[in-house]
Design a protein around this motif. Structure first.
Motif, PDB file in Angstrom:
ATOM      1  N   VAL A  44       0.801  -1.236   0.000  1.00  0.00           N
ATOM      2  CA  VAL A  44       0.000   0.000   0.000  1.00  0.00           C
ATOM      3  C   VAL A  44       0.838   1.293   0.000  1.00  0.00           C
ATOM      4  N   PRO A  45       1.824   1.548   0.896  1.00  0.00           N
ATOM      5  CA  PRO A  45       2.265   0.773   2.058  1.00  0.00           C
ATOM      6  C   PRO A  45       1.647   1.296   3.358  1.00  0.00           C
ATOM      7  N   VAL A  46       1.429   0.367   4.285  1.00  0.00           N
ATOM      8  CA  VAL A  46       0.918   0.691   5.611  1.00  0.00           C
ATOM      9  C   VAL A  46       1.664  -0.185   6.609  1.00  0.00           C
ATOM     10  N   GLY A  47       2.081   0.394   7.719  1.00  0.00           N
ATOM     11  CA  GLY A  47       2.731  -0.396   8.746  1.00  0.00           C
ATOM     12  C   GLY A  47       4.243  -0.398   8.615  1.00  0.00           C
ATOM     13  N   PRO A  48       4.913  -1.192   9.438  1.00  0.00           N
ATOM     14  CA  PRO A  48       6.389  -1.228   9.444  1.00  0.00           C
ATOM     15  C   PRO A  48       6.953  -1.820   8.161  1.00  0.00           C
ATOM     16  N   ASP A  49       8.239  -1.588   7.925  1.00  0.00           N
ATOM     17  CA  ASP A  49       8.894  -2.015   6.690  1.00  0.00           C
ATOM     18  C   ASP A  49       9.055  -3.531   6.592  1.00  0.00           C
ATOM     19  N   TRP A  50       9.042  -4.213   7.728  1.00  0.00           N
ATOM     20  CA  TRP A  50       9.316  -5.645   7.696  1.00  0.00           C
ATOM     21  C   TRP A  50       8.077  -6.484   7.386  1.00  0.00           C
ATOM     22  N   LEU A  51       6.927  -5.852   7.184  1.00  0.00           N
ATOM     23  CA  LEU A  51       5.707  -6.619   6.934  1.00  0.00           C
ATOM     24  C   LEU A  51       5.786  -7.448   5.652  1.00  0.00           C
TER      25      LEU A  51
END
Length: 340
Positions: A44-51
């Motif tokens: 999407v990005p949504v949330g932390p980079d490691w997702l």
């Protein structure tokens, strides 16, 4: 006095009881949904980079577990091994390891898409099986790019296609009772499918390297027109070989064992789907439209193949086809049960 069961016997009973319950399937489904959610958030990005990396490892592990379970292998061993490989690739963070993990994930997804299908008595059920195979490979495509591989697109596509087709045929060799299960009809179909695959790959490579300017220009004009007016251009290996083979193979499997050999060529389509997002020059919307167009064209060709098969086997009228479908009762294990 009755003998008490040994430790090995008690363990085997517990494993059998667990396999008979719905707990493994439910756990697997939750893991896949969680992995897909993480990958979508990363896009999407949504949330932390490691997702994205975490979702890729989860999908790779779940798919490896499912493929091993479906083919009668040691699901826990291969699922754990895939999790360790994926985690190591992400933690060490070397391009070679990430690319290797992406190749394996893409290939496993492609083979699982084919192995997860069931025999189809009617054409509508054939459509359902092709859609399921494509959806499984599509999730694999998300996991493949989740590893963020450093690739040369052409080499990556050839490598994943080769591994997927070889893997599918290796499994089908066991399912079809070896070459003895081919029969004359199956041998002819495998030879024709192999020739079509070789011609498609050879033609694409020769056109890319040695094609005349006029020929290349005319073909590129067709591709540009399709992209401008339809939004995408269907991949020939999906529309001409992979989906028709998968549709016709599912139709045959309800009637003859040789259908598995035809389904193996369906890995050409699922491999192309699983690697579709790895090309950075093509947008996600165009990749999706290309997949939809290839699926639709392939289903039309598969319908033609099925009708030709029914025509030459004597099922020409509606009543004859109805009687033929009623007699098409070759059994196979359920979708979530081992094939072997």
């Amino acid at each position: 006095m009755t003998d008490r069961p040994t430790l090995a016997e008690r363990w085997d009973r517990r494993v059998a009881a667990l396999a008979a319950s719905r707990l493994p399937l439910g756990t697997w489904s939750v893991l896949v949904l969680a992995g897909v959610a993480a990958l979508v958030c990363a896009m999407v990005p949504v949330g932390p980079d490691w997702l994205g990396a975490a979702g890729a490892v989860v999908i790779a592990s779940a798919y490896s577990w499912a493929l091993a379970a479906r083919t009668g292998g040691r699901a826990v061993v291969f699922g754990t091994l895939a999790a360790l490989i994926g985690t190591a690739a992400v933690v060490i963070d070397l391009d070679e390891l990430r690319t290797g993990a992406a190749v394996l994930t893409c290939s496993v997804s492609a083979v699982l898409g084919v192995m997860a299908t069931k025999p189809a008595v009617t054409f509508l059920r054939t459509v359902r099986e092709c859609v399921i195979a494509v959806l499984i490979a599509g999730v694999g495509a998300l996991a493949t790019v989740g590893f963020e591989p450093a690739i040369a697109v052409t080499r990556f596509e050839y490598a994943t296609l080769g591994l997927a087709v070889v893997g599918a045929f290796a499994v089908v060799f066991r399912l079809g009772a070896g070459l003895h299960g081919l029969g004359r009809r199956g041998l002819v179909i495998v030879v024709i499918g192999g020739l079509v695959l070789a011609l498609l790959l050879a033609y694409a490579e020769l056109l890319r390297r040695y094609g005349t300017n006029d020929l290349v220009s005319s073909l590129l004009d067709l591709v540009r027109w399709s992209r401008d007016h339809l939004g995408a251009f269907p991949r020939p290996i999906v529309a001409i070989l992979g989906i028709p083979a998968l549709a016709y193979g599912c139709h045959m499997r309800a009637r003859r064992r040789q259908g598995w050999w035809v389904c193996a060529f369906g890995a050409a389509a699922t491999a192309a789907v699983a690697s579709s997002l790895a090309n950075p020059t093509i947008s996600r919307t165009e990749s999706l439209l290309s997949l939809v167009y290839g699926l639709l064209i392939g289903l039309v060709l598969g319908f033609v193949l099925i009708r030709l098969d029914l025509f030459f086997t004597g099922s020409r009228g509606r009543r004859s086809r109805g009687a033929e479908e009623a007699a098409a009762l070759r059994p196979e294990p359920p979708r979530t049960a081992p094939l072997l």
